[in-house]
Write a protein that holds these residues in place. Structure first.
Motif, PDB file in Angstrom:
ATOM      1  N   UNK A   1     -88.943 -13.947  15.718  1.00  9.03           N
ATOM      2  CA  UNK A   1     -87.554 -13.520  15.572  1.00  9.03           C
ATOM      3  C   UNK A   1     -87.362 -12.682  14.310  1.00  9.03           C
ATOM      4  N   UNK A   2     -88.063 -13.042  13.248  1.00  8.77           N
ATOM      5  CA  UNK A   2     -88.002 -12.250  12.019  1.00  8.77           C
ATOM      6  C   UNK A   2     -88.713 -10.915  12.223  1.00  8.77           C
ATOM      7  N   UNK A   3     -89.818 -10.929  12.952  1.00  8.90           N
ATOM      8  CA  UNK A   3     -90.526  -9.683  13.248  1.00  8.90           C
ATOM      9  C   UNK A   3     -89.637  -8.709  14.013  1.00  8.90           C
TER      10      UNK A   3
ATOM     11  N   UNK B   1     -97.046  -7.437  12.810  1.00  6.11           N
ATOM     12  CA  UNK B   1     -98.115  -6.576  13.329  1.00  6.11           C
ATOM     13  C   UNK B   1     -98.039  -6.507  14.849  1.00  6.11           C
ATOM     14  N   UNK B   2     -97.954  -7.668  15.499  1.00  2.00           N
ATOM     15  CA  UNK B   2     -97.908  -7.695  16.964  1.00  2.00           C
ATOM     16  C   UNK B   2     -96.709  -6.910  17.492  1.00  2.00           C
TER      17      UNK B   2
ATOM     18  N   UNK C   1    -100.873   0.320  12.918  1.00  2.00           N
ATOM     19  CA  UNK C   1    -100.625  -0.587  11.792  1.00  2.00           C
ATOM     20  C   UNK C   1    -101.886  -0.795  10.957  1.00  2.00           C
ATOM     21  N   UNK C   2    -101.726  -0.658   9.637  1.00  2.00           N
ATOM     22  CA  UNK C   2    -102.767  -1.078   8.710  1.00  2.00           C
ATOM     23  C   UNK C   2    -102.483  -2.538   8.370  1.00  2.00           C
ATOM     24  N   UNK C   3    -103.397  -3.404   8.782  1.00  2.00           N
ATOM     25  CA  UNK C   3    -103.259  -4.851   8.607  1.00  2.00           C
ATOM     26  C   UNK C   3    -103.856  -5.217   7.251  1.00  2.00           C
ATOM     27  N   UNK C   4    -103.011  -5.650   6.324  1.00  2.00           N
ATOM     28  CA  UNK C   4    -103.447  -5.851   4.944  1.00  2.00           C
ATOM     29  C   UNK C   4    -103.393  -7.325   4.575  1.00  2.00           C
TER      30      UNK C   4
END
Length: 253
Positions: free
Chosen positions: A217-219, A22-23, A32-35
């Motif tokens: 790092x994955x983001x 999200x960030x 972004x829709x934060x779910x």
């Protein structure tokens, strides 16, 4: 910014990797829709990004809720470009200690059925909108290898890899890309379960540079795959594992 003007949905968005996705997406210009399962947690995280994010509660094991989630993204931001099926659970337990009624259902429902629901609903939504789209699925190095205490988790992630390939093939005529990301050892609350088992230092050394990958790092990998720069990457699982699957645990320190 690579994700400027794109609209993304992120499930499991308040956890370690999800929150970093999200960030990163907001920083790169996306909405972004934060779910999350918990509406309050989703709303709290979304509120920290102002008008760039909105919160939504969804149980990904319920297809109707997944459809409503995608509708909410369009209602809030006017369109949809990226769906990230990130929600997942893992419950380490030896296979001989399993109670099938309990130990199969939860992990399979969230990790496997949840991704299936996200694929079907997102594919239909992109077709209805008449536009290209990107669907990114959360896999794992465990989708490619055996490990103790993670039987159901491994099976679910292997299914994610195959669902990614099959969906990409069927969605290709609609210009919808489908890619999975397979992290290795990432310092998240889920992995911290191994700390209590006395395995923390051991699993750290299973990465080629003997260090845990950080969620950010994955983001970064997700952000690249969602961007137009990754247009040629489709129908595959991208390893983000610092060599986890490429070498045997060293015999010598």
């Amino acid at each position: 910014m690579d994700l400027a003007n794109k609209v993304a949905v992120v499930t499991g968005a308040t956890g370690g990797i999800g929150a970093e996705i999200v960030r990163e997406f907001v920083e790169q210009g996306a909405k972004v829709l934060v779910v999350d399962l918990d509406q309050a947690q989703a709303d709290t995280l979304a509120a920290s990004y102002g008008s760039a994010a909105a919160g939504f509660a969804c149980d990904v094991t319920d297809y109707a809720q997944v459809e409503a989630m995608l509708d909410a993204a369009v209602d809030n931001f006017g369109t949809l470009d990226v769906v990230i099926n990130n929600a997942g659970v893992g419950l380490p337990k030896l296979l001989l200690e399993h109670n099938p009624a309990e130990d199969w259902e939860l992990v399979t429902s969230v990790n496997q059925k949840g991704v299936y629901h996200g694929l079907v609903a997102a594919g239909k939504k992109f077709v209805d909108l008449g536009k290209p789209g990107v669907i990114l699925n959360a896999s794992s190095v465990y989708g490619q290898m055996a490990a103790e205490m993670t039987f159901v988790y491994n099976v679910s992630k292997a299914a994610v890899d195959m669902m990614t390939k099959c969906a990409a093939l069927e969605f290709a005529p609609h210009n919808i890309r489908v890619v999975a990301v397979a992290p290795g050892r990432v310092d998240t609350p889920m992995l911290r379960q191994y700390e209590a088992l006395g395995l923390w230092d051991h699993i750290r050394h299973e990465q080629m540079r003997a260090a845990f990958t950080q969620p950010v790092e994955i983001a970064n990998v997700y952000a690249f795959l969602a961007s137009d720069r990754a247009n040629c990457i489709n129908g595959t699982t991208v390893s983000a594992d610092d060599g986890f699957t490429s070498f045997k645990y060293p015999l010598l320190d």
